[in-house]
Design a protein around this motif. Structure first.
Motif, PDB file in Angstrom:
ATOM      1  N   THR A 227      14.306  42.042  19.864  1.00  0.00           N
ATOM      2  CA  THR A 227      13.259  41.245  20.693  1.00  0.00           C
ATOM      3  C   THR A 227      13.438  41.849  22.102  1.00  0.00           C
ATOM      4  OG1 THR A 227      13.448  39.720  19.076  1.00  0.00           O
ATOM      5  CG2 THR A 227      12.290  39.194  20.709  1.00  0.00           C
ATOM      6  N   GLU A 228      14.821  41.763  22.742  1.00  0.00           N
ATOM      7  CA  GLU A 228      14.766  42.041  24.006  1.00  0.00           C
ATOM      8  C   GLU A 228      14.579  43.492  24.202  1.00  0.00           C
ATOM      9  OE1 GLU A 228      18.922  42.208  25.904  1.00  0.00           O
ATOM     10  OE2 GLU A 228      18.363  40.268  25.874  1.00  0.00           O
TER      11      GLU A 228
ATOM     12  N   ARG B  20      12.174  45.306  22.654  1.00  0.00           N
ATOM     13  CA  ARG B  20      10.753  45.170  22.637  1.00  0.00           C
ATOM     14  C   ARG B  20      10.211  44.452  24.072  1.00  0.00           C
ATOM     15  NH1 ARG B  20       7.783  42.382  18.626  1.00  0.00           N
ATOM     16  NH2 ARG B  20       9.560  41.082  18.342  1.00  0.00           N
ATOM     17  N   ALA B  21      10.738  43.553  24.399  1.00  0.00           N
ATOM     18  CA  ALA B  21      10.362  42.797  25.594  1.00  0.00           C
ATOM     19  C   ALA B  21      10.577  43.887  26.958  1.00  0.00           C
ATOM     20  CB  ALA B  21      11.255  41.628  25.951  1.00  0.00           C
TER      21      ALA B  21
ATOM     22  N   ASP C 254       7.644  46.227  27.017  1.00  0.00           N
ATOM     23  CA  ASP C 254       6.445  45.652  27.321  1.00  0.00           C
ATOM     24  C   ASP C 254       6.407  45.498  29.001  1.00  0.00           C
ATOM     25  OD1 ASP C 254       4.832  45.354  25.160  1.00  0.00           O
ATOM     26  OD2 ASP C 254       4.941  43.170  25.214  1.00  0.00           O
ATOM     27  N   ASP C 255       7.593  45.079  29.403  1.00  0.00           N
ATOM     28  CA  ASP C 255       7.407  44.752  30.780  1.00  0.00           C
ATOM     29  C   ASP C 255       8.847  44.738  31.306  1.00  0.00           C
ATOM     30  OD1 ASP C 255       7.249  43.674  33.494  1.00  0.00           O
ATOM     31  OD2 ASP C 255       5.494  42.593  32.994  1.00  0.00           O
TER      32      ASP C 255
ATOM     33  N   LEU D 171       9.625  42.058  34.015  1.00  0.00           N
ATOM     34  CA  LEU D 171       9.614  40.643  33.790  1.00  0.00           C
ATOM     35  C   LEU D 171      10.932  40.245  32.759  1.00  0.00           C
ATOM     36  CD1 LEU D 171       7.933  38.028  33.535  1.00  0.00           C
ATOM     37  CD2 LEU D 171       6.906  38.887  31.713  1.00  0.00           C
ATOM     38  N   ALA D 172      11.508  41.498  31.857  1.00  0.00           N
ATOM     39  CA  ALA D 172      12.443  41.434  31.038  1.00  0.00           C
ATOM     40  C   ALA D 172      13.555  41.033  31.833  1.00  0.00           C
ATOM     41  CB  ALA D 172      12.564  42.421  30.034  1.00  0.00           C
TER      42      ALA D 172
ATOM     43  N   LEU E 154      13.836  39.631  34.955  1.00  0.00           N
ATOM     44  CA  LEU E 154      13.765  38.493  35.389  1.00  0.00           C
ATOM     45  C   LEU E 154      14.246  37.176  34.564  1.00  0.00           C
ATOM     46  CD1 LEU E 154      10.329  38.228  37.672  1.00  0.00           C
ATOM     47  CD2 LEU E 154      12.555  37.824  38.336  1.00  0.00           C
ATOM     48  N   THR E 155      13.776  37.323  33.233  1.00  0.00           N
ATOM     49  CA  THR E 155      13.975  36.463  32.272  1.00  0.00           C
ATOM     50  C   THR E 155      15.367  36.634  31.365  1.00  0.00           C
ATOM     51  OG1 THR E 155      12.614  37.653  30.575  1.00  0.00           O
ATOM     52  CG2 THR E 155      11.524  35.944  31.967  1.00  0.00           C
ATOM     53  N   GLY E 156      16.261  37.255  32.285  1.00  0.00           N
ATOM     54  CA  GLY E 156      17.600  37.265  31.642  1.00  0.00           C
ATOM     55  C   GLY E 156      18.159  38.269  31.095  1.00  0.00           C
ATOM     56  N   ALA E 157      16.863  39.093  30.432  1.00  0.00           N
ATOM     57  CA  ALA E 157      17.295  40.142  29.479  1.00  0.00           C
ATOM     58  C   ALA E 157      17.914  41.246  30.736  1.00  0.00           C
ATOM     59  CB  ALA E 157      16.078  40.723  28.914  1.00  0.00           C
TER      60      ALA E 157
ATOM     61  N   PHE F 184       5.083  38.671  27.640  1.00  0.00           N
ATOM     62  CA  PHE F 184       5.205  40.210  27.064  1.00  0.00           C
ATOM     63  C   PHE F 184       4.035  40.261  26.135  1.00  0.00           C
ATOM     64  CE2 PHE F 184       9.592  38.918  28.253  1.00  0.00           C
ATOM     65  CZ  PHE F 184       9.908  39.909  28.957  1.00  0.00           C
ATOM     66  N   PRO F 185       3.167  41.329  26.229  1.00  0.00           N
ATOM     67  CA  PRO F 185       1.867  41.071  25.750  1.00  0.00           C
ATOM     68  C   PRO F 185       2.033  41.434  24.211  1.00  0.00           C
ATOM     69  CG  PRO F 185       1.917  42.857  27.300  1.00  0.00           C
ATOM     70  CD  PRO F 185       3.011  41.980  27.609  1.00  0.00           C
ATOM     71  N   ASN F 186       2.986  42.552  23.947  1.00  0.00           N
ATOM     72  CA  ASN F 186       3.166  42.837  22.295  1.00  0.00           C
ATOM     73  C   ASN F 186       4.150  41.909  21.727  1.00  0.00           C
ATOM     74  OD1 ASN F 186       1.456  45.362  22.466  1.00  0.00           O
ATOM     75  ND2 ASN F 186       2.575  46.108  23.760  1.00  0.00           N
ATOM     76  N   LEU F 187       4.819  40.855  22.294  1.00  0.00           N
ATOM     77  CA  LEU F 187       5.597  39.945  21.334  1.00  0.00           C
ATOM     78  C   LEU F 187       4.827  38.714  21.233  1.00  0.00           C
ATOM     79  CD1 LEU F 187       7.654  42.000  22.605  1.00  0.00           C
ATOM     80  CD2 LEU F 187       8.998  39.866  23.312  1.00  0.00           C
TER      81      LEU F 187
ATOM     82  N   MET G  37      12.800  34.878  24.309  1.00  0.00           N
ATOM     83  CA  MET G  37      13.583  35.570  25.418  1.00  0.00           C
ATOM     84  C   MET G  37      13.959  34.247  26.634  1.00  0.00           C
ATOM     85  SD  MET G  37      13.398  38.480  24.313  1.00  0.00           S
ATOM     86  CE  MET G  37      14.221  39.224  25.909  1.00  0.00           C
ATOM     87  N   MET G  38      13.897  33.189  26.273  1.00  0.00           N
ATOM     88  CA  MET G  38      14.172  32.195  27.299  1.00  0.00           C
ATOM     89  C   MET G  38      15.408  31.586  26.820  1.00  0.00           C
ATOM     90  SD  MET G  38      12.025  32.739  29.503  1.00  0.00           S
ATOM     91  CE  MET G  38      12.525  31.482  30.873  1.00  0.00           C
TER      92      MET G  38
ATOM     93  N   PHE H 166      18.125  32.475  27.260  1.00  0.00           N
ATOM     94  CA  PHE H 166      19.348  32.733  28.159  1.00  0.00           C
ATOM     95  C   PHE H 166      19.686  31.603  29.211  1.00  0.00           C
ATOM     96  CE2 PHE H 166      15.670  33.383  30.932  1.00  0.00           C
ATOM     97  CZ  PHE H 166      16.557  33.147  32.371  1.00  0.00           C
TER      98      PHE H 166
ATOM     99  N   ARG I  82       7.172  29.049  29.741  1.00  0.00           N
ATOM    100  CA  ARG I  82       8.498  29.916  29.498  1.00  0.00           C
ATOM    101  C   ARG I  82       9.131  29.436  31.015  1.00  0.00           C
ATOM    102  NH1 ARG I  82       9.260  35.028  27.829  1.00  0.00           N
ATOM    103  NH2 ARG I  82       9.569  35.696  30.181  1.00  0.00           N
TER     104      ARG I  82
END
Lengths: 702, 239, 236
Positions: A169-170, A172-173, A176-177, A180-181, A183-186, B95-98, B106-107, B109, B151
């Motif tokens: 999922t990470e 794919r994230a 996508d962006d 942003l990924a 920023l959110t810890g990925a 994330f538009p495709n998720l 994704m949160m 973390f 989020r």
């Protein structure tokens, strides 16, 4: 009907392999932002490693498989990610592309070096001892069944990874962006590592599955992947389901073509070229979004001075004169290629250096120049030379048409497909008639090539041909320098930097692009004709895609924007091969490997070596006293070597030492550093002509 | 949550520059816990830069940033995020495709479990629960903003910084979104909202400030006198 | 009869109306302002007028000719030029070469160098002439884009946020430039967020909100127009 079923089974099993390889390509492309030209080469290396373990060293098959797929392939993926890709990530799309082309070239050279291409290496299919599975009238081998099962398993596993695990999922994230990924810890680096590991593993699976059905040949295997690329392009390099669908289309099409295409002299090549043809069509049919954003750091295009270009052109001719007086007859034949290949390498400068269009088919076009000259100028008719150049230019203009729709990676892929179509089909055709004109290419063999008849004086000796090539390289370099300094050069660079601005200022995109493709193709054609004259006979293999890649790489290393790249590329291509020649038959592979390695060092000098050398030696050229001293020493060394007073190698070393020490002397006389910070040059004080040079040297050093 | 009573977030004399060009010329602004402050002003006034300074994304060239009475000038975005500052940038932070679920996943973390995060998000925004398997890109604009808020709230922020929440949304949707923001503030979160369209945010703001050409020429309660001020700054009749 | 007229132009992005039957006009010798909040469709309208985007419906008239289906280059040869909100300079070229490329695409090719130097001088860019364009601060870079369009002596000039990144003094000089361009007979269409600039130099202002023109008129009236303020404040 039975036949149809049989072809379908074959088609589906190759489709399964393409799907596996193509999905790996899509994975690295979407997650890491890199289109990996070396994806197939990675599969090829895996196949060779598997052969070495399972057959060469007779390890049990499961152990060999596990070693290749679970140890070697991931290690290779991590190596590529960490050592090759991360340093160029911040540079442009073009640099990432060059890196994978260097990797492809390096992998092929490495494989040929390690595994002698003249030894046959049969690889047994999986479960070869079991009898085929009957499916009504058709049958399926166990290898084919395993292949299809693997593809289904890969599809399921990828789906599970991407949708049911946090890491997937990470990934794919990140696609996508990316920001942003982050920023959110990925961790985008972790996603990239995972993508490379998996991608290379999938390539390895595909390579091992496909190797038993074809010969274990480095070049063939690396390019077999063209079909997998086509599948990935069906998925627009993003969608995995569409990639699988594309693989099925390509696999079936190939199988049916093999089965149903009538057998005559013209069509077997078409079957081999079909994947490339399909790739070209797929590229043109689907609209392509450019990869992320623009180049973050612009690599400048050097601006040669009129005096500098003249000095350079003079040096090219002088070098040629020195070579023909110092070298033996045999060596003159080999070193002649410095200048003819130099002209071919120079053809990259207006196209890739000024306009930023990467073409991987320049050597193929050079082949057309050589073959046209070989036929029309069979007795040295001088008029045939401009005709050869014009025909090559015409082919270049043809290539420009797809270039209007493609850019960046897609254009490179399209021109590579074009080169493969020429290699496998067009160059293998027997003579044919088009509108009453008899067209002969390589005539399914080799074509003799002679030197031109220059006003009643037929140039045939290696010395004469070397001098001719040198003079033409000097003239071509002058012409390209003039192009850069003039209206057209400005226009081409403008076109590259902003098509929108160029168009809204009244510029014609179509005309400019066709012109630059035709121009550089003409140059390549000229270089090809000269190269052919020196080779005396030419064959299609000498001008194929894989042979052209090292020349492209050296041109990149030299600096695509620099006029000196022609000579640099000629020297860098010919000299190491000659030096290693004494070591053995694998000299060519070793020097290609070195070129590939040098290409991988690109991140440290994105503007190329030629501008850097120019910056380092310009001071010496401007210092009259020291420059005269240099000329004196060089002349003396030459005289001694030419008269055989001293050994040629000794004279070369003496000349180099003298030049280096004089250059060190010139650098020592440097002015103190300016006290205005670099960012403010041109703002707090007027911009000075030498500022660009200083800046490029500073960025090259950092 | 931060110290109750004193200002939770405080910018004093903040200056900031891009490319050597000063964008903020000394900005003073405070936000208390539980308070909603609206920062209004025309385009290019420096609103987003102010938020970025407060979140540590853009370093100020001068001035101080205080968080709960502690000087955090020069702290990096990651450190501020851990101290409870949450920035929801302009454009939708999804994330538009998720799917909605995967977006929330994704949160994790932050240390919370997937179930905790989903339960909290669906409790606050039930509509997200109804659309949990839908790709975020197919949600309506307002729902996407709710997802972005959900989020952001996962990090348990003490300070919430919102940039142009209303961008491209219908007025009713904006009003509804701001009601949710008011709820969040009532839980004790300090909220700083940057907006070009003032009307909706002023309904929930406790305090308003006008930013023009990198300075705050006016701040006070969001009443009628603000309207005149705004019109002069937006349409250029100001001195 | 205005020199440039965009009539009932509509544009959609993936189902969303970016422009909905927008009509604006720019007259020779005047500066026409185009204002509106972010996302109102101003840059999209510029793309339609300059030929980078085909409108769904509507047409663009230049000097009485329907140019809706003409290429950007063809429009340029008719004297219509623009600048870009997201800079589109030729980054690898020097400032002077940026201007030269433009000058050499125009009719006065032989005097290209002289034209370029004259425009550089007029905009006070002579000191930066040999600097590479991608090394410039944004404010100067925007000015270079204006200069690049000016070497072709536009009849219609579309400026997309040309004053962003300039300080007050530079904006003042830029206002003078716009006035003198208008005095020479150019039709200037100006998208700008700096309202004091718009209100002081424009003869006429169109206000765009969510893809429609909500008001048109002289700045004095626009400034006190209730609909305009509502557009900015987000009231129904």
């Amino acid at each position: 009907m039975d036949q149809f079923l049989a072809f379908t089974v074959v088609g589906l099993s190759t489709a399964a392999i393409y799907a596996v390889i193509g999905s790996g390509l899509v994975l690295t492309h979407t997650t890491a932002g890199v289109f990996n030209f070396a994806h197939g080469a990675a599969g090829m290396l895996a196949a060779f490693s598997y052969w070495q373990l399972a057959v060469g060293w007779e390890w049990p098959v499961p152990l060999a498989l596990a070693t290749v797929l679970l140890v070697l392939a991931p290690a290779f993926g991590l190596f590529v990610e960490r050592v090759l890709m991360r340093p160029v990530q911040a540079l442009g799309e073009a640099e990432r592309l060059v890196m994978t082309v260097a990797l492809l070239t390096g992998c092929i050279a490495l494989a040929r070096w390690v595994w002698d291409p003249n030894t046959a290496r049969p690889l047994a299919p999986f479960f070869a001892d079991r009898s085929a599975i009957r499916l009504g009238p058709a049958s399926m081998t166990w290898h084919q069944a395993v292949t299809m099962a693997v593809a289904v398993a890969v599809a399921a596993a990828l789906w599970f990874l991407l949708h049911r695990t946090r890491a997937g999922t990470e990934m794919r994230a990140s696609v996508d962006d990316r920001a942003l990924a982050g920023l959110t810890g990925a961790d985008p680096l972790r996603a990239g590592r995972l993508a490379w590991t998996l991608g290379i593993q999938l390539a390895a699976v595909g390579g091992i599955l496909i190797a038993p059905t074809v010969a274990l040949d480095a070049q063939q295997l690396s390019l077999l992947i063209v079909s997998a690329y086509t599948a990935a392009v069906f998925g627009r390099l993003r969608s995995l389901p569409l990639t699988f669908l594309g693989a099925v289309v390509v696999g079936l099409l190939e199988a049916y073509l093999a089965g149903y295409l009538p057998r005559n002299d013209f069509l077997p090549g078409l079957r081999l070229a079909a994947p490339a043809l399909l790739l070209l069509l797929a590229l043109l049919a689907f609209p392509h979004r450019r990869l992320r954003g623009r180049d973050r750091r612009l690599v400048r295009v050097p601006l040669p001075t009129a005096r500098g270009s003249l000095v350079f052109a003079g040096s090219v001719v002088l070098l040629a004169v020195v070579l023909v007086t110092v070298l033996t007859e045999d060596a003159i034949i080999s070193y002649g290629a410095v200048f003819s290949l130099g002209v071919i390498a120079l053809s990259f400068v207006p196209l890739a250096g000024f306009t930023g269009q990467i073409s991987l088919c320049q050597l193929s076009i050079a082949g057309i120049g050589a073959v046209v000259w070989g036929h029309l100028g069979a007795h040295g008719e001088l008029w045939a030379l401009p005709v050869a150049v014009l025909i090559a230019a015409g082919v270049g203009a043809l290539v420009a048409l797809p270039a209007l729709r493609l850019s960046g990676v897609y254009l490179a892929l399209g021109t590579a497909a074009f080169a493969v179509i020429l290699d496998r089909w067009v160059f293998t055709l027997p003579a044919f008639d088009v509108f009453g004109v008899r067209v002969t290419l390589f005539d399914q063999g080799s074509v003799p090539v002679t030197g031109p008849d220059l006003f009643g004086w037929h140039l045939t000796s290696p010395t004469q041909l070397l001098l001719l090539a040198a003079v033409l390289l000097a003239l071509a370099s002058l012409a390209v320098a003039a192009l850069r300094r003039g209206r057209i050069g400005r226009r081409l660079i403008a076109l590259r930097d902003s098509e929108a601005a160029f168009a809204t200022l009244g510029g014609r995109l179509l005309g400019a692009k066709v012109a630059v493709f035709a121009l550089s193709a003409g140059l390549a054609g000229l270089g090809g004709a000269l190269y052919g004259m020196q080779l005396q006979t030419v064959t299609a293999e000498q001008f194929n895609l894989v042979a052209g890649l090292p020349i492209f790489l050296i041109a990149v290393i030299g600096g695509l924007g620099a006029v000196g790249t022609g000579l640099f590329a000629g020297l860098a291509f010919v000299v190491p091969t000659q030096l290693f020649a004494e070591l053995g038959s694998w000299a060519h592979d070793l020097s290609t490997l070195l070129i590939a390695l040098a290409g991988m060092g690109l991140a440290h000098s994105p503007a190329g070596v030629a501008p850097r050398m120019h910056a380092e030696w310009a001071k010496l050229a401007r210092d009259r006293t020291l420059f005269r001293a240099l000329l004196g020493v060089l002349a003396l060394c030459w005289l001694l070597a030419a008269t055989n007073a001293v050994n040629g190698g000794l004279a070369l070393v003496a000349a180099l030492v003298a030049a280096l020490s004089l250059n060190a002397r010139a650098s020592a006389r440097r002015q103190p550093a300016p006290d205005i910070p670099v960012e403010w040059w041109g703002l707090r004080r007027p911009w000075k002509p030498e500022d660009g040079e200083v800046l490029s040297r500073a960025t090259a050093a950092s | 949550m931060g110290a109750i009573g004193g200002p939770l977030l405080e910018l004093s004399g903040v200056r900031a520059a891009y490319d050597g060009i000063t964008v903020l010329h000394g900005v003073d602004l405070t936000v208390d816990a539980g308070q909603v402050v609206a920062l209004l002003g025309p385009n290019g006034a420096g609103k987003t830069t102010t938020l970025n300074v407060a979140a540590g994304v853009h370093p100020p060239s001068a001035g101080r940033l205080n968080l709960g009475g502690r000087d955090v000038s020069g702290a990096r975005a990651g450190d501020l995020a851990r101290s409870g500052v949450c920035l929801i940038p302009e454009g939708r932070g999804v994330f538009p495709n998720l799917s909605v679920r995967d977006n929330l996943w994704m949160m994790t973390f932050t240390g919370r479990t997937r179930e905790e995060i989903e339960d909290a998000a669906y409790a606050r925004f039930p509509v997200l629960g109804d659309r949990r398997t839908q790709a975020a890109g197919t949600l309506s604009g307002g729902e996407q903003q709710m997802l972005a808020l959900a989020r952001g709230l996962t990090t348990d922020p003490a300070v919430l910084l919102l940039d142009e929440l209303s961008m491209g949304l219908a007025p009713l949707v904006v009003a509804d979104l701001y009601e949710r923001v008011a709820d969040i503030a009532r839980e004790g979160v300090a909220v700083l909202i940057v907006e070009q369209f003032a009307a909706a945010v002023l309904k929930i703001a406790d305090h308003a400030a006008v930013l023009a050409r990198g300075r705050i020429p006016w701040q006070g309660p969001p009443d009628r006198s603000l309207h005149a001020e705004l019109s002069s700054y937006y349409l250029g009749s100001a001195p | 009869m205005p020199l440039l007229r965009a009539e009932e132009v509509s544009v959609s992005f993936g189902g969303r109306r970016a422009l909905d039957t927008v009509t604006v006009a720019a007259e020779a010798g005047r500066v026409t302002g185009l204002i509106g909040p972010n996302g109102a469709g101003k840059s999209t309208l510029f793309d339609v007028i300059s030929g980078l985007r085909r409108p769904l419906t509507g047409r663009v008239l230049l000097d009485g000719h329907d140019i809706t289906r003409e290429s950007p280059a063809r429009r340029a040869r008719r004297g219509l030029f623009r600048t870009f909100q997201h800079l589109e300079l030729f980054g690898r070229l020097t400032v002077r070469d940026n201007l030269l490329v433009a000058a050499e695409l125009g009719p006065g090719r032989l005097q290209a160098a002289r034209t370029a130097d004259r425009v550089l001088d007029r905009l006070g860019l002579t000191d930066q002439a040999d600097a590479p364009a991608d090394a410039l601060p944004t404010g100067v870079a925007r000015l270079v884009e204006v200069a690049r369009a000016l070497v072709l002596e536009p009849k219609v000039l579309l400026l997309d946020e040309p004053a962003a990144g300039q300080d007050t003094e530079e904006t003042g000089r830029f206002a003078d430039l716009l006035r003198s361009l208008a005095a020479e007979g150019t039709a200037v269409l100006l998208v700008e967020h700096d309202m004091s600039l718009v209100m002081t130099v424009c003869d006429e202002v169109h206000v765009l909100d969510l893809g429609t023109v909500v008001a048109s008129g002289p700045p004095a009236r626009i400034r006190h127009d209730k609909t305009v303020l509502a557009a900015y404040l987000g009231e129904e």
